[in-house]
Design a protein around this motif. Structure first.
Motif, short mmCIF file in Angstrom:
data_model
loop_
_atom_site.label_atom_id
_atom_site.label_comp_id
_atom_site.label_asym_id
_atom_site.label_seq_id
_atom_site.Cartn_x
_atom_site.Cartn_y
_atom_site.Cartn_z
N MET A 123 0.72 -1.26 -0.11
CA MET A 123 -0.05 -0.06 0.09
C MET A 123 0.88 1.07 0.06
SD MET A 123 -3.03 1.12 2.82
CE MET A 123 -3.73 2.70 2.45
N VAL A 124 0.51 2.44 -0.77
CA VAL A 124 1.39 3.30 -0.87
C VAL A 124 1.11 4.50 0.25
CG1 VAL A 124 1.70 5.59 -2.09
CG2 VAL A 124 1.20 3.41 -3.30
N SER A 125 2.31 4.81 0.87
CA SER A 125 2.31 5.50 2.00
C SER A 125 1.66 6.90 1.76
CB SER A 125 3.66 5.89 2.72
OG SER A 125 4.46 4.53 2.85
N PRO A 126 0.62 7.46 2.75
CA PRO A 126 0.28 8.98 2.57
C PRO A 126 1.36 9.92 2.18
CG PRO A 126 -0.66 7.71 4.60
CD PRO A 126 0.45 6.98 4.00
N ALA A 134 3.00 16.13 -4.11
CA ALA A 134 4.15 15.54 -4.20
C ALA A 134 4.26 14.81 -5.41
CB ALA A 134 4.20 14.58 -2.99
N LEU A 135 5.33 14.68 -6.24
CA LEU A 135 5.72 14.07 -7.32
C LEU A 135 5.62 12.58 -7.12
CD1 LEU A 135 8.44 16.20 -9.00
CD2 LEU A 135 6.10 16.28 -9.61
N GLN A 193 12.34 -0.73 2.03
CA GLN A 193 13.09 0.12 2.72
C GLN A 193 12.58 1.78 2.33
OE1 GLN A 193 17.19 0.42 3.12
NE2 GLN A 193 17.24 1.77 4.90
N LEU A 194 12.51 2.18 1.10
CA LEU A 194 12.18 3.20 0.44
C LEU A 194 10.81 3.19 0.56
CD1 LEU A 194 14.47 3.45 -2.66
CD2 LEU A 194 14.47 5.03 -0.65
N GLN A 195 9.84 2.23 0.38
CA GLN A 195 8.50 2.34 0.58
C GLN A 195 8.03 2.69 1.90
OE1 GLN A 195 5.63 2.69 -0.78
NE2 GLN A 195 5.38 0.43 -1.82
N GLN A 212 9.23 6.87 2.19
CA GLN A 212 8.95 7.91 1.42
C GLN A 212 7.80 7.46 0.58
OE1 GLN A 212 12.52 8.84 -0.67
NE2 GLN A 212 11.82 7.57 -2.46
N GLY A 213 7.40 6.43 0.24
CA GLY A 213 6.45 5.47 -0.54
C GLY A 213 7.09 5.49 -1.88
#
Length: 663
Positions: free
Chosen positions: A1-4, A9-10, A54-56, A59-60
């Motif tokens: 699931m994409v973080s808020p 934001a780009l 980790q990046l997810q 910052q998503g």
């Protein structure tokens, strides 16, 4: 699931590649700075999966870009969309042409063969191309890095000097002393990054729609569960989760029929039909359930089940019935329904029709039960406001505080227990229509001053408000009191009295228009019979017995009393042993006999055959037709005077005249 993240934001894109493709990604990433934030990783396979996760979390990540076996591996191990760098036909032909030139230079004599190693499958349509241009093309395919090494080794053993393939293959060829040509061109990488931006944009739009839908569902009082074609739960709102005693996350992705068989949507998905408002027990709770298929652009894509709590429905129903005021929906009566041909009735209707053409305030004066509200509704129905609201309120039915809030409304938080959002008062509810203030004489003095201001200024100030609201309301007031006497007693404001007493209409009591009583009784008899489900013909004898005694009664309760007695008699008419005679009438409606003059009442009670003079006057021989006509001529058609001259009631006179005319 994409973080808020903030809506502005780009998109976050992670490009994965090592060795040769990494250099291409690094070179092209800055050119996308206005469209997306591109992070390039120089790792592959397991390390790439760990870094992306980790990046997810930090910052998503919207989309991942990768090529070849690396991309296939990431697709299998990540939930995030992965866009593969694809090689077009022009890229292949350009690479093979370059490989042919290099191979010919390496060869001592004759044509040299060229090797092409691709990931997961060969391109059979390239064989004719290779024969046409004399490439001597040798194709191989691999799935793992070890297979790639083996493919290059086989090509070398067959004398191939130049090998075209992905970065892994090109590196292996170089390591084995061959010339390795990188298959991917800058255009192919740029196209993959463009596709990633579009995928991210579409995902953002879809995510926004889903979040909006979830926000709406979270505020619904109904419980909702939506599933896909495999009956896997996609959405479960908080209301349904609370009823079932779970959290939405417990069921997401699970098959609904397995986790909760009573809610199963398998039949809905199989048949594509809806099932509405079935009552079922789910986890010990009774619910009203509706099942519906989800069809998008003509294609079945899932199903949804919604549930309602019967207790909530009952509570809402009580609230609606409590708050709904049927009298505000419009008038039920017209002036023609104030029946009668007597002089008082005709005069009142004429005055009421004249008042309907005016916009001035009307004051209706008359005893209780005479039909003041009927006249008020009739005035509204005959006016140019007939299509607008008619709102009625009984000023004697509320305490001072409640009457104030009912008439003028209140603002949010005006007092403890005030409804959230405030409440519209009856003056505002009747805007451009008519407000009927019944029993105006019972209004407390404190509210009389507020009413006076509304009538003068044509604006209303809600309780707790600072700004008044303009209103355009025609006021009709009614009372059974002598308001001038109330003014003299100090219980009614004199200035309000004169503000109300502009168009004054006096509604006559029933005893003042006894000639109308038979017609009124006939209409009431029909209405009550219909309400009780009785035959008008079968119950008419009861009405006749009543009409025989009616002229001797004073009717202090007026038309309302007449209707009550008629209903009492008709209810008794269905009882065994009840007969429509004077004896039964005396037992069921003793008030009619209490009003008879004492000598007549005494004679009725004792059953004496010899009657005193007063009684004889009641039972004297009926006048002939000649006597009736002569008396009518002598008194100028005044029926009341004729009845008094002949010593008969006006009802008897009316009945005799009707029989004479053949009616």
């Amino acid at each position: 699931m994409v973080s808020p993240r903030p809506p502005s934001a780009l998109p976050q894109i992670v490009a994965v590649g090592f060795r040769r493709i990494h250099a291409l990604l690094q070179a092209l990433a800055p050119t996308f700075s206005d469209k997306a934030r591109v992070t390039v990783l120089d790792v592959g396979f397991e390390q790439a999966v760990a870094r992306i996760r980790q990046l997810q979390a930090q910052q998503g990540v919207d989309v991942v870009v990768a090529a070849g076996s690396n991309g296939a591996y990431l697709r299998q191990h990540l939930d995030t969309p992965v866009v593969l760098v694809k090689v077009g036909g022009f890229d292949v032909m350009q690479a093979l042409a370059q490989a042919k030139r290099l191979a010919d230079r390496q060869a001592d004599h004759g044509a040299a063969a060229v090797g092409l190693v691709t990931y997961e499958g060969m391109a059979p349509d390239l064989s004719p191309f290779g024969e046409l241009f004399g490439l001597g093309l040798q194709q191989r395919s691999y799935r793992t890095e070890d297979e790639a090494v083996q493919c290059v080794r086989e090509l070398r053993e067959q004398g191939v000097q130049v090998v075209v393939g992905p970065g892994t293959v090109a590196d292996v060829a170089d390591a084995q002393g061959l010339i390795g040509l990188f298959l991917y061109s800058p255009d192919a990488v740029r196209e993959a990054l463009d596709d990633a931006v579009e995928v991210a944009r579409a995902a953002r739009i879809e995510l926004a729609k889903r979040e909006r839908l979830n926000a709406i569902l979270s505020h619904l009082s109904d419980g909702v569960v939506a599933v896909d074609l495999q009956e896997r739960v996609q959405t479960l709102n908080p209301t349904m989760a609370r009823w079932l005693g779970i959290t939405p996350e417990q069921w997401l992705g699970q098959r609904l029929g397995e986790v909760c068989p009573p809610l199963s949507l398998q039949d809905t998905l199989r048949l594509g039909t809806e099932s509405l408002e079935t009552i079922e027990r789910v986890h010990g709770k009774t619910l009203i359930l509706s099942r519906m298929p989800i069809v998008e652009q003509g294609v079945l894509t899932g199903a949804v089940i919604s549930g309602q709590d019967p207790i909530s429905i009952q509570r809402v129903d009580r609230h609606i019935r409590t708050r709904t005021k049927p009298q505000a929906s419009g008038p039920r009566y017209t002036l023609q329904q104030f029946m009668g041909d007597s002089a008082p009735a005709v005069a009142l209707r004429a005055l009421a029709e004249a008042a309907a053409r005016s916009q001035a305030t009307v004051l209706l004066v008359g005893e209780s039960g005479t039909g003041k509200e009927l006249i008020a509704q009739g005035i509204h129905a005959a006016s140019d406001r007939r299509e607008l609201p008619f709102v009625a309120v009984n000023c004697a039915a509320f305490t001072e505080t409640l009457l104030e809030s009912e008439l003028f409304g209140y603002e949010d938080g005006a007092f403890t227990g005030a409804r959230k959002g405030g409440k519209v008062g009856l003056f505002e509810a009747a805007h451009r229509g008519t407000l009927f203030l019944d029993e105006i004489g019972e209004m407390p003095l404190a509210l009389q001053s507020r009413l006076l201001r509304v009538l003068q200024e044509r604006e209303v100030l809600r309780v707790g408000a600072t700004e008044p609201t303009p209103v355009n309301v025609r006021v009709v007031a009614a009372t059974h009191r002598d308001l001038m006497a109330c003014v003299q007693a100090g219980t009614f404001r004199q200035d309000l009295y004169y503000r109300l007493n502009i168009l004054r209409l006096e509604v006559p009591p029933l005893r003042a228009r006894l000639d109308d009583l038979p017609r009124v009784a006939e209409a009431l008899h029909a209405r009550v019979s219909a309400r009780l489900g009785l035959s008008v013909v079968a119950t008419r004898p009861w009405l006749q017995v009543l009409l025989a005694q009616a002229p001797h009664h004073g009717w202090p309760g007026n038309v309302r009393e007449l209707e009550n007695i008629i209903e009492r008699l008709l209810v008794a008419s269905v009882l065994p042993g009840q007969l429509p005679d004077a004896g039964t009438l005396k037992r069921l409606a003793p008030e009619l006999f209490d009003a008879v003059p004492m000598p007549v009442a005494s004679a009725l009670r004792t059953g004496q055959q010899g009657q005193p003079a007063a009684a004889a006057a009641v039972t004297r021989p009926q006048p002939s037709e000649g006597e009736l006509l002569k008396a009518l001529q002598a008194h100028g058609g005044d029926r009341q005077a004729v009845a008094r001259h002949l010593g008969i009631s006006r009802t008897t006179l009316w009945r005799r005249l009707k029989s004479m005319s053949g009616g």
